[in-house]
Write an enzyme that holds these catalytic residues in place. Sequence first.
Site, short mmCIF file in Angstrom:
data_model
loop_
_atom_site.label_atom_id
_atom_site.label_comp_id
_atom_site.label_asym_id
_atom_site.label_seq_id
_atom_site.Cartn_x
_atom_site.Cartn_y
_atom_site.Cartn_z
CG HIS A 1 14.87 -19.60 -38.87
ND1 HIS A 1 13.81 -18.88 -39.36
CD2 HIS A 1 14.48 -20.89 -38.86
CE1 HIS A 1 12.82 -19.71 -39.63
NE2 HIS A 1 13.20 -20.95 -39.34
CD GLU A 2 16.98 -23.70 -38.55
OE1 GLU A 2 16.24 -24.46 -37.89
OE2 GLU A 2 16.64 -23.22 -39.65
CD GLU B 1 9.57 -23.16 -39.80
OE1 GLU B 1 10.40 -22.24 -39.72
OE2 GLU B 1 9.85 -24.36 -39.58
CG MET C 1 15.65 -30.35 -39.25
SD MET C 1 13.99 -29.66 -39.40
CE MET C 1 13.28 -30.18 -37.83
N GLY D 1 17.59 -25.31 -45.84
CA GLY D 1 18.67 -24.43 -45.39
C GLY D 1 19.28 -24.99 -44.11
ZN LIG Z 1 12.26 -22.77 -39.35
#
Ligand SMILES: [Zn+2]
Length: 1033
Positions: A471-472, A494, A438, A436
């Site tokens: 998230h990133e 994560e 990085m 998705g």
């Molecule tokens: Zn992640």
Amino acid sequence: MDPFDSNVAANLPRNMIENSMFEEEPDVVDLAKDSAAFPTFPALDPDEVVYEPRSSRLLVRGLGENDMDEDDEDCESSARLLGMSFMNRSSAHRSSSFPYTRQAPPRSCSRPSARTTVVCVLFLVIVASMTMVLYFLPGCTFTKAGCRKTNKTTPFEPVYPLSTNGKLFPWAQFRLPRSVRPLSYDLTLSPDLNNMTFTGRTVITMSVLHNTKIIVLHSAHLNITKATFKLGDQETRDVTVLEYQPRQQIAVQFSEEMKAGQYCVLTLDYSASLSHTYDGFYNSSYIHKDGKKRVLAATQFEPLSARKAFPCFDEPAFKATFLIKISRKPNYMTLSNMPQAKSTQLSNGLMQDEFEKTSVNMSTYLVAFIVADFTPISKNVSETLVSVYSVPEKKEHTDYALYTASKLLEFYNNFFEINYPLKKLDLVAIPDFLAGAMENWGLITFRETTLLVGNQSSPLEKQLVASVIAHELAHQWFGNLVTMSWWNDLWLNEGFATYMQYMSLQKVFPQLDIGNLFLAVRFRALDKDALNSSHAVSTEVNNPEQVEEMFDSVSYEKGASILMMLNAWLPGEQQFRKGIIQYLKQFSGLNTDTEDLWNSLTQVSVSAQHHNVSEMMRSWTSQKGFPLVTVSRKGGQVTLTQEHFLLTSDKATYSSSLWNIPVTYVTDNCSLGHDCIQMFNLKTKSGTLELPESVKWLKLNYKNTGFYIVHYGDEGWAALKDALSSNVHVLTQEDRASLIHNIFALSRLGRVSFYQVLNLLTYMSNETESSPVTEALLQLNVIYRLLDKRQEDSLVSRMKYYILDRFGSLMDKQTWGEEESVSKQELRSALLGSACSLNQENCIQQAKALFKQYDQSNGTSRIPGDLQQVVFTVAAQSNEDWVTLLHMYHTVTYDAEKRKMLRGLASTQDARHIVWILKAGLRGDIIQTQELPLVISTVCNGFAGYLFAWDFIQENWDRLIEKFPLGSYAIQTIINSATSQFSTQAHLDQVQGFFSSLKERGSQMRSVQEALENIRLNQRWMDKNLPTLQKWL
Ligand SMILES: [Zn+2]
């Protein structure tokens, strides 16, 4: 040694157990176990680790020492072990054609046959000869129990493999030695996009931590052309580089010891091809609007691919600084982690861009660089220049990402009380990208679909983009600033980023209503963790495949769920926040393991009640699965009992695991709002709490913030159902959804009958909220599809009428115009998706009309974003519209829409189209190969498609694992979608037969165990519930 959970192995067919034991370089894996702790460098000198000698250890096992039940040992495995010990004892016995790498296992001799007898006799002879040899071997004290101890005065040397040049490779472990540590890398890269190759020079400055004669690092598919070495003030000299390809390691060996405290520099020149998969330094391309193909090169290093771009110490704990230079054609631009420092003209007409040296120490998997012709938009946020890059014609789709990233960066800077440490932050949409996104430090890469949205995109599409960015960005602190020491604790990266993604969006963009999505992913994490093939959040990782497999819902969603549970349990939100600030500050720039996090959180705890976070959380990270809490009530006395919620449960898998469960509950006296929550800590097998006798019902796990499932017993379920039937609003929608999820799970476990499930669902005629409705539809659809695949036609049509009966009126109430509310969009797309897939006439007509209008409007009319999937899926069912849709797919530039068209195309029931789309996905010309997992999972939903897909996977397995690494999330998705709807013995045998025939090409993957377990569970559920369904539907 055993890559499987031992419980799983007990259930496996014999041949699979053996393959798993023997094909994974057993000796080496075992040795590597001891080398997990690394955050503090001077821990131990690995060069001086006293190895258990391979030969002795193997012999002990082979000769029936107590660690293996004799009944379980067969003659073949012993013979094989002995054979291996022979092969490796002396290098004189090795031949280049037989280094001790993976070998095909010999045929099993557990079935009696003439051949078997011969092999077994041979084995006995070997045992006898070995015994003699051993007896006379110096240094081995022979006892009845075997050669258990080595004589300390003459320790055995570890057995080293052979390098590519035939010399001994001086290192025999999967993990690198820790005697030398890299301090800085100087990388010069010259990519040639015409020939898809690159050359590079890597200068590594290192510090010697312990006296040693070797330097071992990683390198994969790099052709090293020159190597020089300089120790301290000595002269620079040429050195020979040894390579051991199976473990992607290279080594330089010296005749004299380097001493602790010395510094040295290794310079390596090399050339390589740009990778044609999605990792390493890989090539990608896109079609420019002028119709011409544009080539670019980008990187994806996590977890194990930095070594494909430059030789390096490719483990997360080897942090260093990086100075990167890349050459390019004048019409291209380059990007890397840091801002560009200067650009110089080279004599060959190329430009060389040099980036600032990284101001922080970072792990190799976070290094990134791109050579492309992208265009940016930028904005200053605090001290950071934030930019979003895309291919030029998609520039207008980058505004939302820039706005969102800026807002979230401000939020995180404040929330963590540590400013983002770099001067710039780039977010780049790459046309070919498998994951998705990085989180490379300062240069986050995305799929185009997860970064680019148009101004008129629907809130649901914006929700996806915002959530991936959140998230990133969270990773810039969790993962980049503080990094897990080793992949066994991947969840620290994560799980945290996933939790922060939902938490930050709820705070910064409440209108995106992310809560429902987070609830749904927690349900899915529970479903997966209920399997015996699951694993502990923090689990041992000893080979590349296992590293890849860590990228799963346990690390991400279960990790996030247990953090949410902890946050809800600690008094006030500040407590949790203070703990993570403490953790980030204490370990800034360093590596950690799970215990470091719990210690930080314990340190800031204020009240005695919450003093031991470690004690509680260890029970959630160190064992797989989660608890089932069963409620039984006698008047005011409520007894709670816990047990492992394990779907595959028999003697062999029995587990006495206990969890420290922060149970929350509400009752009919007060059930809505934070003030109603009551707490009970269940640490032991059972516990008792008191309630007023007048309480009619209680609901545990308020808003499903805890990671457990609750069984209320017949009376408890009946009371809850009655309460909801008279007023759905006595519970929050999260609680209603959690009841629905839990009762389906209990039915799968065999604790409640399917009649009880249907009984609870009777309340749903009054249900209108998104979470309970989508959860019920999802669960019913799973059963509907299973029945469909079993060709239980009469039950299929009865199930269809049941769903339409329950949800029909709600389906009819849905509109087809633009809708602003995210939760209404979620509700409507789930309801209409189901209605159309069940061929409900009204739905089909509306969808067809919208498609026609869209097709004829020449781009002026739009289908609301949340309805596009329904509309394209309906269109794809007609031959003519499928072709139209394919044409649209070619021409549309907007990626979110394009992906929905692809799913529509893949939902076809036409065999020719199915075959075409699977092949096209593999070829990667018309449909990008990165979309193949999506294509396969969509194809598998349909009756026509799922058998084609299974055949396709079997036929093309080798090409699939060329594109997607073994164990990777893509492979996990492919296996799961292809097999999760099988429910017969014949399919079980087929799946088992296929995967065990793969041997080292995939038979040991956890997802294979999961697939087999799922099929058995489907089979069991069908056997048990078909009669109930016949009776009650
Ligand atoms: Zn992640």
